[in-house]
Write an enzyme that holds these catalytic residues in place. Structure first.
Site, PDB file in Angstrom:
ATOM      1  N   ARG A  23      -7.343 -15.719  -0.963  1.00  0.00           N
ATOM      2  CA  ARG A  23      -7.500 -17.164  -0.783  1.00  0.00           C
ATOM      3  C   ARG A  23      -8.443 -17.593   0.325  1.00  0.00           C
ATOM      4  O   ARG A  23      -8.833 -18.746   0.390  1.00  0.00           O
ATOM      5  CB  ARG A  23      -6.123 -17.799  -0.564  1.00  0.00           C
ATOM      6  CG  ARG A  23      -5.305 -17.865  -1.838  1.00  0.00           C
ATOM      7  CD  ARG A  23      -3.835 -18.078  -1.541  1.00  0.00           C
ATOM      8  NE  ARG A  23      -3.308 -16.897  -0.890  1.00  0.00           N
ATOM      9  CZ  ARG A  23      -2.027 -16.740  -0.541  1.00  0.00           C
ATOM     10  NH1 ARG A  23      -1.165 -17.715  -0.751  1.00  0.00           N
ATOM     11  NH2 ARG A  23      -1.622 -15.628   0.028  1.00  0.00           N
ATOM     12  N   ASP A  69      -0.898  -6.760  -8.531  1.00  0.00           N
ATOM     13  CA  ASP A  69       0.152  -6.935  -7.521  1.00  0.00           C
ATOM     14  C   ASP A  69       1.198  -5.848  -7.675  1.00  0.00           C
ATOM     15  O   ASP A  69       1.414  -5.345  -8.783  1.00  0.00           O
ATOM     16  CB  ASP A  69       0.816  -8.317  -7.643  1.00  0.00           C
ATOM     17  CG  ASP A  69       1.561  -8.669  -6.363  1.00  0.00           C
ATOM     18  OD1 ASP A  69       0.927  -9.165  -5.423  1.00  0.00           O
ATOM     19  OD2 ASP A  69       2.784  -8.397  -6.297  1.00  0.00           O
ATOM     20  N   TYR A 146      12.325  -6.022  -3.295  1.00  0.00           N
ATOM     21  CA  TYR A 146      12.101  -7.277  -4.036  1.00  0.00           C
ATOM     22  C   TYR A 146      13.022  -7.353  -5.261  1.00  0.00           C
ATOM     23  O   TYR A 146      13.535  -8.417  -5.597  1.00  0.00           O
ATOM     24  CB  TYR A 146      10.632  -7.395  -4.468  1.00  0.00           C
ATOM     25  CG  TYR A 146       9.701  -7.663  -3.300  1.00  0.00           C
ATOM     26  CD1 TYR A 146       9.470  -8.963  -2.855  1.00  0.00           C
ATOM     27  CD2 TYR A 146       9.068  -6.629  -2.620  1.00  0.00           C
ATOM     28  CE1 TYR A 146       8.630  -9.220  -1.779  1.00  0.00           C
ATOM     29  CE2 TYR A 146       8.226  -6.866  -1.540  1.00  0.00           C
ATOM     30  CZ  TYR A 146       8.017  -8.163  -1.125  1.00  0.00           C
ATOM     31  OH  TYR A 146       7.194  -8.417  -0.061  1.00  0.00           O
TER      32      TYR A 146
HETATM   33  C1  LIG Z   1       4.405  -6.891  -0.497  1.00  0.00           C
HETATM   34  C2  LIG Z   1       3.205  -6.940  -1.406  1.00  0.00           C
HETATM   35  C3  LIG Z   1       2.991  -7.841  -2.491  1.00  0.00           C
HETATM   36  N1  LIG Z   1       1.769  -7.516  -3.037  1.00  0.00           N
HETATM   37  C4  LIG Z   1       1.202  -6.485  -2.364  1.00  0.00           C
HETATM   38  C5  LIG Z   1       2.098  -6.068  -1.361  1.00  0.00           C
HETATM   39  C6  LIG Z   1       1.931  -4.873  -0.466  1.00  0.00           C
HETATM   40  C7  LIG Z   1       0.926  -5.070   0.606  1.00  0.00           C
HETATM   41  C8  LIG Z   1       1.302  -6.033   1.679  1.00  0.00           C
HETATM   42  O1  LIG Z   1       2.267  -5.755   2.423  1.00  0.00           O
HETATM   43  O2  LIG Z   1       0.618  -7.068   1.789  1.00  0.00           O
HETATM   44  C9  LIG Z   1      -0.067  -5.805  -2.625  1.00  0.00           C
HETATM   45  C10 LIG Z   1      -1.200  -6.583  -3.143  1.00  0.00           C
HETATM   46  N2  LIG Z   1      -1.260  -7.906  -3.495  1.00  0.00           N
HETATM   47  C11 LIG Z   1      -2.510  -8.198  -3.926  1.00  0.00           C
HETATM   48  C12 LIG Z   1      -3.279  -7.007  -3.918  1.00  0.00           C
HETATM   49  C13 LIG Z   1      -4.682  -6.945  -4.512  1.00  0.00           C
HETATM   50  C14 LIG Z   1      -5.635  -6.075  -3.906  1.00  0.00           C
HETATM   51  C15 LIG Z   1      -6.137  -6.466  -2.522  1.00  0.00           C
HETATM   52  O3  LIG Z   1      -7.044  -7.303  -2.448  1.00  0.00           O
HETATM   53  O4  LIG Z   1      -5.661  -5.856  -1.530  1.00  0.00           O
HETATM   54  C16 LIG Z   1      -2.472  -6.001  -3.389  1.00  0.00           C
HETATM   55  C17 LIG Z   1      -2.825  -4.549  -3.085  1.00  0.00           C
HETATM   56  C18 LIG Z   1      -2.991  -9.506  -4.371  1.00  0.00           C
HETATM   57  C19 LIG Z   1      -2.221 -10.718  -4.016  1.00  0.00           C
HETATM   58  N3  LIG Z   1      -0.870 -10.877  -4.100  1.00  0.00           N
HETATM   59  C20 LIG Z   1      -0.540 -12.178  -3.779  1.00  0.00           C
HETATM   60  C21 LIG Z   1      -1.732 -12.882  -3.482  1.00  0.00           C
HETATM   61  C22 LIG Z   1      -1.820 -14.360  -3.173  1.00  0.00           C
HETATM   62  C23 LIG Z   1      -1.663 -15.053  -4.480  1.00  0.00           C
HETATM   63  C24 LIG Z   1      -2.353 -16.375  -4.606  1.00  0.00           C
HETATM   64  O5  LIG Z   1      -3.534 -16.425  -4.980  1.00  0.00           O
HETATM   65  O6  LIG Z   1      -1.668 -17.377  -4.392  1.00  0.00           O
HETATM   66  C25 LIG Z   1      -2.789 -11.977  -3.644  1.00  0.00           C
HETATM   67  C26 LIG Z   1      -4.267 -12.250  -3.495  1.00  0.00           C
HETATM   68  C27 LIG Z   1       0.837 -12.745  -3.817  1.00  0.00           C
HETATM   69  C28 LIG Z   1       1.935 -11.944  -3.262  1.00  0.00           C
HETATM   70  N4  LIG Z   1       2.248 -10.676  -3.634  1.00  0.00           N
HETATM   71  C29 LIG Z   1       3.313 -10.228  -2.890  1.00  0.00           C
HETATM   72  C30 LIG Z   1       3.724 -11.271  -2.055  1.00  0.00           C
HETATM   73  C31 LIG Z   1       4.871 -11.188  -1.052  1.00  0.00           C
HETATM   74  C32 LIG Z   1       2.893 -12.356  -2.309  1.00  0.00           C
HETATM   75  C33 LIG Z   1       3.011 -13.743  -1.760  1.00  0.00           C
HETATM   76  C34 LIG Z   1       2.552 -13.819  -0.361  1.00  0.00           C
HETATM   77  C35 LIG Z   1       1.164 -14.372  -0.329  1.00  0.00           C
HETATM   78  O7  LIG Z   1       0.976 -15.417  -0.946  1.00  0.00           O
HETATM   79  O8  LIG Z   1       0.313 -13.790   0.357  1.00  0.00           O
HETATM   80  C36 LIG Z   1       3.913  -8.885  -2.984  1.00  0.00           C
END
Ligand SMILES: Cc1c2[nH]c(c1CCC(=O)O)Cc1[nH]c(c(CCC(=O)O)c1C)Cc1[nH]c(c(CCC(=O)O)c1C)Cc1[nH]c(c(C)c1CCC(=O)O)C2
Length: 339
Positions: A23, A69, A146
């Protein structure tokens, strides 16, 4: 990137960034709006490939990470997953023997995950030759936190509670996720991933025997199975906030690289973790918000601390939505200018 993962010490470390598609980039927000919601973006191969490529075009990173994700696996196992804007993920919970038994078998995950494999095939065609393609999955403990709580939690209380109250059901769930993760990552490799990374974001809340049983042992089983099927594919492990438990983790699990969060001191990690092979990390993501001389100084300090062995420059955790893309460009420029 592949040379660093093979253990080579390079004059300039390769660089990529956790959550590099996200974002903080206006072009990501535009594509996400076109997809409608986050999960639709993950499941639409052309758009998922597009957002994966955006940070490569803008910053010339040495690696691209598949856009997906860690919560796609629970969904492929049959649980409901949705995202609440501004709050985060929500899932239908799995906390009983019947709940675990009702999960779909590991080899049935591919039908729902087929779009992810298609994203990888598109990326292998469209990425520059020199850019390494990374696939990933969540580690079983983190994914289980989760699935048990139905959402993100501060200290993973519900998962710890199930582990204490019904260890058999808990261990059964970990096993089912482990089996599915092996099939998922193996299929990612067959679709073109050149490296895979296992994200154990909540490893830091496991202590003592629990860390051995639920962070280390599942990672060892996943990496062992992947190495048996795809011996040349390197694996990055990320047991976040594991602190001293990072020592020996790569040797014990077979991982080729340890991703280090920013709570780990770089000089300490060079002496105690990098001795086992490649390390990745560990700039605090906050520098992507604040920038300036502190960003430059800290970037150089990390590059220098790890300069005696194989190192991949990265943040210690994902970049946040309030980050400034200009600070990312400054970090890349600083790393490539040499410390
Ligand atoms: C715990 C976890 C998740 N997802 C992920 C983890 C482990 C890594 C870490 O600890 O950050 C891993 C993840 N999530 C995403 C990627 C894509 C690759 C990258 O660019 O790293 C990867 C490798 C995209 C994402 N995954 C998410 C987004 C944001 C979504 C959006 O566009 O609104 C992205 C780009 C959403 C997501 N996904 C998850 C959560 C808790 C959330 C919401 C929190 C947030 O909004 O940041 C679960």
């Amino acid at each position: 990137m592949l040379r660093a993962l093979a253990g080579e010490r390079l004059p300039t470390p390769p660089i990529w960034m956790m959550r590099q598609a996200g974002r903080y980039l206006p072009e990501y927000r535009a594509t996400r709006a076109q997809a409608g919601d986050f999960l639709s973006l993950c499941y639409t191969p052309e758009l998922a490939a597009e957002v994966t490529l955006q940070p490569i075009r803008r910053f010339g990173f040495d690696a691209a990470i598949l856009f997906a994700d860690i919560l796609l696996i629970p969904q492929a196992l049959g649980t409901d997953v949705w995202f609440v804007t501004g709050e985060g993920p929500r899932l239908s919970t799995v906390t009983t023997p019947a709940g675990v038994a009702a999960l779909r078998p590991a080899d049935a995950v591919h039908d729902r995950l087929a779009p992810v494999y298609e994203t990888l095939r598109i990326l292998r065609r469209e990425l520059p030759e020199e850019t390494t393609l990374i696939g990933f999955a969540g580690a079983p403990w983190t994914v289980a936190t989760y699935m048990i709580a139905g959402r993100g939690t501060k200290n993973q209380g519900p998962a710890h509670a199930l582990k204490a109250a019904d260890p058999e059901t808990f261990a059964g769930l970990i096993d089912r996720i482990t089996d599915a993760t092996i099939e998922y990552l193996s299929a990612q490799i067959e679709a073109g991933a050149e490296v895979v990374k296992l994200f154990d974001s909540w490893a830091g809340s496991l202590t003592g025997r629990d860390f051995d049983d639920y962070a280390l042992a599942p990672a060892r089983r996943i990496i062992g199975a992947l190495k048996a099927r795809h011996p040349s594919i390197p694996v990055i492990a990320f047991p976040r906030e594991a602190g001293e438990r990072c020592v020996g983790f790569a040797r014990a699990t077979g991982a080729d690289c340890m991703a280090l969060d920013n709570s780990v001191d770089a000089a300490w990690a060079a002496a105690h973790v990098q001795t086992d092979g490649c390390v990745q990390g560990n700039l605090a993501p906050g520098h992507m918000v604040t920038g300036g001389q502190a960003l430059v100084d800290e970037t150089r300090r990390i590059v220098r601390a790890f300069s005696q062995g194989p190192h991949i420059f990265n943040l210690g955790h994902g970049i946040t939505p309030d980050a400034d893309p200009d600070n990312v460009a400054l970090m890349v420029e600083t790393v490539r200018a040499g410390a």
